[in-house]
Design a protein around this motif. Structure first.
Motif: not given
Lengths: 375, 82
Positions: B59-79
């Motif tokens: 569960v904790a790993a999934a929550l941390v991954e959620g935050a990371v995916f925020f960053a990934i989505v922002v980078c994707l949006l930039v591109i």
């Protein structure tokens, strides 16, 4: 019992396919004009022919698979040659504008670029992003059955068939041990009830259990549907609109069921000095809104990232084949397929995990909303 | 002045997106590594609680991954946007 379930499932799916496919028959595009347009097209060069000379565009292919579409594209035969043939299942396009409701099959856009409806007199065409717009810029409300909607309907159908048959067999086999499909799903259902709902919500977990179970199985089945190849490549939970609606369900239930204690914690946090409240209350309100946003983005990004990674591994084959000749393509395909199989297992784990995490967090939010004040 | 004009070049956005995604991956690695490490340590100290710890770790790993995916989505949006 398996025979009745699988027969029902297959007949339901066949019905869906026939229903959407037969809308092709009712397409309003007249046949005589087809040949007329075709001759003009061959004179000025068809769009498909120029694509044959273009190389393989990985980014375009990946985006095509991730995005929504008005038809389910199964396979392309003889790609890159003159007889390129797309096998697709065209889905009905339902557009509402101030001039009325138009329903037609999306196969009208196969040969002609502009479709004029006799009912409302509007001319529709597809713009660059694949959206349907009116040529005279009228505001359109596109409520068609797109690929995502069709995928969700398939998932819902599966859920109905499976769960109604399980409920029936539970009623018939009252007091006896579960058998067949019951025993397959019982561990999952008991797991959600005992490990997710009861510890998070507490005493009144029963009224929230239907929602939690529905959301868990809906997300799970739609995630798994996106992993199955050759049925059209669905990407349902990887669509941010879908996950946003699911998160809004959780948000709405939390807001409606929240008791005074919950609101007190947000607007008058106990133990905080009064001068700190103007700083604390906006933060708490922001925290209230970030929860559904985070739920949305977590599910969307996980599933979409998984699909993009798998599609990228497959594209490696074609990129290498295009750059260094087909032998390199075959060679890379071994490595690529091995990686993709590994990623598929990971995606399987992610499908379960994301459904579980969404359900667990929803249960935790419900629990905190109905928590009673205790010293 | 030349540095500013280089930095304002539109192509730098792509480099920024790539760097952002890489940093996000580092963040995910560190976060989930710490979670996994402490979970394994606790399981080694008390093997009976392995089941409980495993569920909470995931569960904790999934929550941390959620935050990371925020960053990934922002980078994707930039591109992807313009």
């Amino acid at each position: 019992m398996y025979h009745t379930i699988s027969k029902k499932l297959i007949s339901c799916l066949l019905f869906v396919v026939v229903a959407f496919g037969s809308s092709n028959l009712f397409a309003n595009a007249p046949v005589a004009e087809d040949t007329h347009v075709a001759t003009i097209d061959s004179l000025e060069g068809d769009g498909h022919k120029t694509e044959a000379e273009k190389g393989f565009n990985a980014g375009e292919m990946i985006m095509e698979h991730i995005k929504d579409a008005h038809e389910i594209h199964f396979i392309t035969l003889h790609e890159g040659s003159q007889e390129e043939k797309h096998i697709t299942l065209p889905l009905p396009v339902i557009i509402y504008s101030e001039k009325g409701l138009d329903i037609f099959s999306s196969s009208v856009f196969h040969h002609e670029h502009i479709y004029t409806s006799e009912k409302t007199g509007l001319s529709y065409e597809k713009n660059k992003e694949g959206h349907i717009i009116a040529t005279d810029q009228t505001k359109l409300y596109d409520i068609s059955i797109t690929k995502n909607v069709a995928g969700m309907l398939v998932g819902i159908l599966i859920m109905f068939v499976v769960f109604i048959s399980i409920a029936k067999s539970y009623k018939e086999r009252e007091g006896k041990a579960p058998k067949g499909l019951q025993s397959f799903l019982e561990p999952l259902i008991i797991f959600i009830r005992d490990e997710v709902a009861k510890p998070s919500i507490g005493h009144h977990y029963e009224s929230y259990l239907p929602f939690l179970l529905s959301i868990f199985f809906f997300i799970l089945i739609n995630n798994l549907l996106g992993l199955i190849p050759f049925i059209g490549g669905f990407n349902i939970t990887g669509n941010i609109a879908v996950t946003l609606v699911l998160a809004l369900f959780t948000f709405a239930i939390t807001l409606f069921k929240a008791n005074a204690n919950y609101w007190k914690h947000i607007f008058a946090t106990p133990g905080a000095p009064v001068w700190l409240l103007p700083l604390l209350v906006p933060i708490e309100i922001m925290g209230l809104f970030t929860k559904p946003v985070v739920l949305t983005l977590r599910l969307f990004a996980n599933i979409t990232a998984g699909h993009i990674i798998m599609l990228s591994f497959f594209s490696l084959i074609f990129i290498f084949g295009g750059l260094y000749g087909s032998v390199a393509g075959y060679g890379v395909s071994l490595l690529s397929i091995a990686f993709t199989i590994f990623m598929n297992f990971l995606e399987l784990l992610v499908a379960f995990l994301q459904a579980y995490v969404f359900t667990l967090l929803s249960a935790l939010y419900f629990g905190s909303a109905i928590e009673e004040h205790h010293h | 002045m030349q540095l500013l004009s280089i930095l304002l070049d539109a192509a730098m956005a792509y480099m920024g997106a790539g760097l952002g995604a890489g940093l996000a991956a580092i963040g995910a690695g560190i976060g989930i590594g710490k979670i996994g490490g402490s979970a394994l340590e606790a399981m080694a100290r008390q093997p009976e609680s392995a089941g409980d710890l495993r569920a909470n770790m995931i569960v904790a790993a999934a929550l941390v991954e959620g935050a990371v995916f925020f960053a990934i989505v922002v980078c994707l949006l930039v591109i992807l946007t313009k």
